[in-house]
Design a protein around this motif. Structure first.
Motif, PDB file in Angstrom:
ATOM      1  N   ARG B 123       0.866  -1.182   0.000  1.00 35.50           N
ATOM      2  CA  ARG B 123       0.000   0.000   0.000  1.00 35.50           C
ATOM      3  C   ARG B 123       0.896   1.223   0.000  1.00 35.50           C
ATOM      4  N   LEU B 124       0.571   2.150  -0.894  1.00 35.20           N
ATOM      5  CA  LEU B 124       1.420   3.317  -1.079  1.00 35.20           C
ATOM      6  C   LEU B 124       0.948   4.438  -0.155  1.00 35.20           C
ATOM      7  N   VAL B 125       1.861   5.025   0.576  1.00 29.58           N
ATOM      8  CA  VAL B 125       1.510   6.169   1.431  1.00 29.58           C
ATOM      9  C   VAL B 125       2.599   7.229   1.318  1.00 29.58           C
ATOM     10  N   LYS B 126       2.226   8.451   1.602  1.00 32.67           N
ATOM     11  CA  LYS B 126       3.216   9.533   1.692  1.00 32.67           C
ATOM     12  C   LYS B 126       3.139  10.078   3.111  1.00 32.67           C
ATOM     13  N   TRP B 127       4.089   9.658   3.932  1.00 33.09           N
ATOM     14  CA  TRP B 127       4.143  10.094   5.326  1.00 33.09           C
ATOM     15  C   TRP B 127       5.511  10.706   5.576  1.00 33.09           C
ATOM     16  N   ASP B 128       5.553  11.721   6.391  1.00 34.51           N
ATOM     17  CA  ASP B 128       6.823  12.391   6.734  1.00 34.51           C
ATOM     18  C   ASP B 128       7.562  12.826   5.468  1.00 34.51           C
ATOM     19  N   ASN B 129       6.793  13.197   4.470  1.00 35.52           N
ATOM     20  CA  ASN B 129       7.362  13.612   3.183  1.00 35.52           C
ATOM     21  C   ASN B 129       8.184  12.508   2.515  1.00 35.52           C
ATOM     22  N   LYS B 130       7.895  11.268   2.863  1.00 33.28           N
ATOM     23  CA  LYS B 130       8.564  10.133   2.225  1.00 33.28           C
ATOM     24  C   LYS B 130       7.505   9.220   1.607  1.00 33.28           C
ATOM     25  N   LEU B 131       7.894   8.600   0.496  1.00 31.68           N
ATOM     26  CA  LEU B 131       6.959   7.673  -0.162  1.00 31.68           C
ATOM     27  C   LEU B 131       7.282   6.254   0.301  1.00 31.68           C
ATOM     28  N   TYR B 132       6.282   5.614   0.894  1.00 34.94           N
ATOM     29  CA  TYR B 132       6.469   4.247   1.352  1.00 34.94           C
ATOM     30  C   TYR B 132       5.492   3.318   0.625  1.00 34.94           C
ATOM     31  N   GLY B 133       5.984   2.154   0.263  1.00 36.36           N
ATOM     32  CA  GLY B 133       5.107   1.048  -0.079  1.00 36.36           C
ATOM     33  C   GLY B 133       5.137   0.100   1.105  1.00 36.36           C
ATOM     34  N   ILE B 134       3.985  -0.202   1.664  1.00 34.05           N
ATOM     35  CA  ILE B 134       3.972  -1.022   2.883  1.00 34.05           C
ATOM     36  C   ILE B 134       3.173  -2.294   2.597  1.00 34.05           C
ATOM     37  N   GLY B 135       3.878  -3.391   2.559  1.00 30.06           N
ATOM     38  CA  GLY B 135       3.234  -4.669   2.257  1.00 30.06           C
ATOM     39  C   GLY B 135       3.901  -5.781   3.022  1.00 30.06           C
ATOM     40  N   VAL B 136       3.629  -7.017   2.622  1.00 26.67           N
ATOM     41  CA  VAL B 136       4.213  -8.139   3.345  1.00 26.67           C
ATOM     42  C   VAL B 136       5.409  -8.682   2.556  1.00 26.67           C
ATOM     43  N   ARG B 137       6.472  -8.994   3.280  1.00 31.06           N
ATOM     44  CA  ARG B 137       7.626  -9.667   2.676  1.00 31.06           C
ATOM     45  C   ARG B 137       7.845 -10.981   3.413  1.00 31.06           C
ATOM     46  N   ARG B 138       8.032 -12.040   2.613  1.00 34.09           N
ATOM     47  CA  ARG B 138       8.101 -13.377   3.217  1.00 34.09           C
ATOM     48  C   ARG B 138       9.363 -14.135   2.831  1.00 34.09           C
ATOM     49  N   ASP B 139      10.309 -13.447   2.221  1.00 35.15           N
ATOM     50  CA  ASP B 139      11.452 -14.186   1.674  1.00 35.15           C
ATOM     51  C   ASP B 139      12.704 -14.102   2.531  1.00 35.15           C
ATOM     52  N   VAL B 140      12.555 -13.610   3.773  1.00 37.90           N
ATOM     53  CA  VAL B 140      13.767 -13.442   4.572  1.00 37.90           C
ATOM     54  C   VAL B 140      13.913 -14.480   5.687  1.00 37.90           C
ATOM     55  N   LYS B 141      12.915 -15.306   5.861  1.00 39.10           N
ATOM     56  CA  LYS B 141      13.012 -16.388   6.851  1.00 39.10           C
ATOM     57  C   LYS B 141      12.727 -17.707   6.138  1.00 39.10           C
ATOM     58  N   PRO B 142      13.469 -18.746   6.495  1.00 37.53           N
ATOM     59  CA  PRO B 142      13.307 -20.021   5.767  1.00 37.53           C
ATOM     60  C   PRO B 142      11.924 -20.633   5.891  1.00 37.53           C
ATOM     61  N   ASN B 143      11.170 -20.227   6.911  1.00 38.18           N
ATOM     62  CA  ASN B 143       9.815 -20.791   7.062  1.00 38.18           C
ATOM     63  C   ASN B 143       8.749 -19.924   6.397  1.00 38.18           C
ATOM     64  N   GLY B 144       9.150 -18.836   5.747  1.00 32.16           N
ATOM     65  CA  GLY B 144       8.187 -17.987   5.060  1.00 32.16           C
ATOM     66  C   GLY B 144       7.455 -17.038   5.977  1.00 32.16           C
ATOM     67  N   GLU B 145       7.999 -16.796   7.148  1.00 30.91           N
ATOM     68  CA  GLU B 145       7.346 -15.869   8.071  1.00 30.91           C
ATOM     69  C   GLU B 145       7.114 -14.519   7.380  1.00 30.91           C
ATOM     70  N   GLY B 146       5.900 -14.013   7.511  1.00 31.34           N
ATOM     71  CA  GLY B 146       5.564 -12.758   6.852  1.00 31.34           C
ATOM     72  C   GLY B 146       5.462 -11.615   7.833  1.00 31.34           C
ATOM     73  N   ARG B 147       6.073 -10.510   7.465  1.00 28.86           N
ATOM     74  CA  ARG B 147       5.983  -9.302   8.284  1.00 28.86           C
ATOM     75  C   ARG B 147       5.710  -8.110   7.373  1.00 28.86           C
ATOM     76  N   MET B 148       4.998  -7.132   7.966  1.00 31.88           N
ATOM     77  CA  MET B 148       4.787  -5.916   7.202  1.00 31.88           C
ATOM     78  C   MET B 148       6.123  -5.200   7.043  1.00 31.88           C
ATOM     79  N   GLN B 149       6.363  -4.755   5.811  1.00 31.33           N
ATOM     80  CA  GLN B 149       7.624  -4.081   5.550  1.00 31.33           C
ATOM     81  C   GLN B 149       7.379  -2.726   4.906  1.00 31.33           C
ATOM     82  N   TYR B 150       8.077  -1.729   5.430  1.00 30.44           N
ATOM     83  CA  TYR B 150       8.097  -0.423   4.792  1.00 30.44           C
ATOM     84  C   TYR B 150       9.168  -0.448   3.695  1.00 30.44           C
TER      85      TYR B 150
END
Lengths: 418, 341
Positions: B123-150
């Motif tokens: 999800r695209l937001v403009k906060w603190d004068n910065k553009l963020y896409g905030i979604g889930v990333r699941r490729d950093v843990k071998p079990n596929g744990e998902g966390r919201m990522q800015y």
């Protein structure tokens, strides 16, 4: 915006099969194959029209095929389509082609053989589905038969396709490539041989002594015909290529005593030429030559017997044409390779140019087979007998297979009749 | 259930516009789940590219793939789910894409260790004068744990268009959930546009959390016991925008497929969407009926923005393969909020 209009039409009735199909086609046309497949599938599910469902499923298969490496899903869509209209050839063709691409040679071959027996080829072909026509099955048979040990059958089919079948440019090229791969290069050119002398449309003095010619499409025979078997003529050959294979001046030099100058850009071919031919060849870029200077330096007069221009790409050939000093030098015959089949931009320009210089085209759209027009043949009316011009003048809009123009009988090659 | 909200939107003066970029660099694959943000005069969209073709035999279900009615058709030699994001600028008048840039994440990428690669449904937001896409990333843990990522993205305009070579991820923050550190997959947190770094983490009962980029944590800032008995989970979807004294979002609901497909182990699914209105106490006060925009069984709304006094813009994916912007009259939304809780 076409897409928006189509989407709005779809929104008015999302259950309208045709509206789904129209959106799908537009996405497909724009290359958005995943989007297209979504709407094609929806159309197939909704429609009661068997042909529309058939087309939608085959388009879905093409979408997947072109995305690459999704063969199970691709063939799944094709098989759904075949089950709807098994008598139609398009699905069978795509199935055979997909199997062939997958390396399933036996399956592809058998599919093609079966389809040729089972399908109704009187139905209007759906060429938009990448179905080329019935020859597509022969092509698949030719490719796959080679892979399953039927090499002679493969050679025969490729040769048949080359000689007898009107194919689009892409398939013509594929057939040519395969023939070269299968060492069938000898069939790629339409050779004249002595045993065919009685079929020559216009025999000329000395023609009876010719054992075989060298040109790809009878160019050497055309020049000798137009000039009534002239001996000791002179030529300017721009783009000589191989000294014999497909060469337009080898026969003139070897058997009719002609002299001349050949130009060639590729060093290896120049070396071959120098080691096997008597006449002169220059290793040059033909687009960089001052032709007035070149022809002046030869000092053989201003009337020449033959000019060949054959460079690559067609733009270069045309560039060279415009550099020839036609106001000072005249050529009795000209073979000009415009390669219209590959680039349609230069044929008409070259015709306008040569007509403006007083030349008469006696044969246009010359081709080695029934498609791929690549050359025009010209004469100068002051240098060629007017009766000869009249009898040889056969300028049409259609492709003119050189062998049909120059002889009364085509080489038979019809073992695999469609 | 409203199965064709788009028709009502158009009939009441709104619009539906395809979100399209050139297929030259996409291999024709799916462009989906777009997320919109309005930044001054600029309208930006994050457009998700995936490397599968979504095969969904929906109506009548006559033409399954060999794996069933719903299949993600990946390349047969690579079954990983890859996501790439494009940053698009829309024409404020036509809502068509003016220009776009592929977001370059190479500076921060590490070799993926699970089979879903990339930032999903940002999800695209403009906060603190910065553009963020905030979604889930699941490729950093071998079990596929998902966390919201800015994903902070830097970009620039040239002559009013996005510079195609200059959309670059410059930072990323992986946010831990507030209570359960062992939660397997956090996704679809809905950013609250007027409350930077706040999200509706769960809709019913509502849970609002705040992320802290300094330490990549989050805390609950609001919870309620008010539960509306709507019969299904209300799952995350769009942004949450200010709506009168409260807030508005579009959520999604998963409903079981017919024919007992799940029981037979055959994958199939339906999504439905719903407008949800919270009052100033973060209590769900009204909802619409469930709806589909354009009658596909899988539609997913990942963007909502307040355009002006008359319209909002919602962006949604259709059948995991196409993306659209809906320009929705506010009067229509108020009419749709018929269910009071």
């Amino acid at each position: 915006m076409v897409m928006k209009e189509l989407i709005h039409k779809y929104i008015q009735n999302p259950l309208d099969d045709k509206a789904c199909y129209d959106v799908a086609i537009e996405y497909y046309r724009q290359g958005h194959t995943a989007s297209a497949m979504g709407y094609f599938l929806r159309c197939a599910e909704l429609t009661e029209d068997k042909l529309l469902a058939y087309k939608s499923l085959l388009y879905s298969s093409l979408a997947l095929f072109h995305q690459g490496n999704r063969m199970y899903a691709t063939t799944g869509c094709i098989l759904h389509a075949i089950a709807i209209l098994p008598e139609r050839p398009e699905g069978w063709y795509l199935y055979s082609r997909t199997l062939e691409v997958e390396g399933k040679w036996q399956e592809s071959y058998t599919t093609a053989c079966s389809a040729m027996q089972l399908c109704n080829f009187n139905l209007e072909p759906l060429t938009e589905l990448e179905y080329p026509g019935k020859y597509g099955f022969l092509f698949e048979k030719a490719v796959t038969s080679w892979r399953i040990g039927r090499s002679e059958e493969s050679r025969e089919i490729f040769s048949h396709l080359h000689f007898n079948v009107d194919m689009d440019f892409g398939y013509s090229q594929l057939v040519t490539n395969n023939m070269e791969f299968l060492n069938l290069k000898k069939y790629l050119h339409t050779y004249y041989t002595k045993d065919r002398h009685d079929t020559l449309r216009w025999p000329f003095p000395g023609s009876e002594t010719i054992e075989k010619n060298y040109s790809q499409s009878y160019q050497d025979m055309f020049v000798l015909t137009a000039l009534n078997g002239k001996r000791n003529g002179k030529y300017l050959e721009i783009g000589a290529s191989d000294p014999f294979y497909g060469n337009n001046t080898a026969l003139l030099e070897n058997q009719f005593g002609w002299t001349g100058i050949s130009l060639e850009i590729l060093e290896d071919l120049v070396k071959d030429f120098e080691s096997s031919r008597r006449n002169k060849i220059l290793h040059v870029d033909a687009t960089k030559i001052d032709y007035t200077e070149l022809l002046d330096s030869v000092n053989e007069g201003t009337d020449w017997d033959y000019l060949q221009i054959d460079c690559d790409p067609p733009a270069a050939t045309y560039e060279v044409l415009t550099k020839i000093p036609f106001d000072k030098y005249r050529f009795a015959t000209i073979t000009y390779e415009h390669d219209y089949y590959a680039d349609p931009n230069y044929r008409d320009l070259s015709r306008q140019f040569l007509e403006s210089k007083g030349y008469v085209m006696v044969a246009g759209n010359i081709a080695p087979c029934r498609k791929s027009p690549y050359e025009d043949w010209w004469v100068h009316p002051d240098l060629v007998d007017s009766e000869t011009i009249e009898k040889m003048k056969l300028v049409g809009k259609d492709v003119l297979k050189a062998e049909i123009y120059m002889t009364l009988k085509e080489t038979p090659y019809s073992k695999h009749v469609l | 259930m409203i199965d064709n909200l788009a028709k009502q939107i158009i009939a009441e003066g709104g619009d539906i516009v395809p979100i399209l970029i050139s297929s030259a660099g996409t291999n024709g694959m799916g462009l989906m789940n777009p997320s919109i943000v309005i930044d001054g005069d600029d309208i930006l969209v994050n457009l998700r590219w995936v490397d599968y073709s979504f095969f969904h035999s929906e109506k009548g279900q006559k033409y399954w793939s060999r794996w069933g009615p719903l299949t993600y058709i990946h390349p047969e030699n690579d079954l990983t789910l890859k996501t790439i994001n494009y940053l698009c600028k829309l024409d404020p008048n036509t809502l068509e894409v003016i220009n776009y840039a592929k977001i370059d994440t190479s500076k921060l990428d590490i070799p993926p260790v699970w089979e879903f690669h990339g930032l999903e449904d940002a999800r695209l937001v403009k906060w603190d004068n910065k553009l963020y896409g905030i979604g889930v990333r699941r490729d950093v843990k071998p079990n596929g744990e998902g966390r919201m990522q800015y994903q902070e993205t830097e970009y620039k305009f040239v002559d009013g268009c996005i510079d195609c070579s200059k959309a670059t991820e410059v930072s990323r923050n992986r946010i831990q959930p507030p209570l359960d550190p062992n939660s397997y997959c956090e996704k679809n947190w809905m950013p609250i546009i007027d409350m930077p770094h706040h999200f509706v983490k769960w809709t019913n009962p509502t849970e609002v959390v705040k992320a802290n980029l300094a330490d990549n944590t989050s805390v609950q800032v609001y919870t309620t016991n008010k539960f509306i008995d709507i019969g299904r989970d209300l799952r995350g979807g769009s942004h949450v925008i200010k709506w009168g004294d409260g807030w508005l979002a579009i959520t999604h609901e998963l409903i079981p497929a017919e024919n007992n497909h799940e029981v037979k182990g055959i994958k199939d699914a339906h999504y439905l969407s719903r407008f949800v209105y919270w009052n100033s106490n973060w209590e769900i006060e009204k909802t619409s009926e469930d709806f589909r925009f354009m009658d596909a069984r899988i539609e997913f709304t990942t963007g909502l923005a307040d355009l002006n006094d008359e319209f909002v813009l919602a962006t949604f994916g259709w059948a995991d393969c196409s993306a659209y912007t809906a320009k929705i009259p506010k009067t229509l939304i108020n009419k749709l909020l018929t269910l009071t809780w």
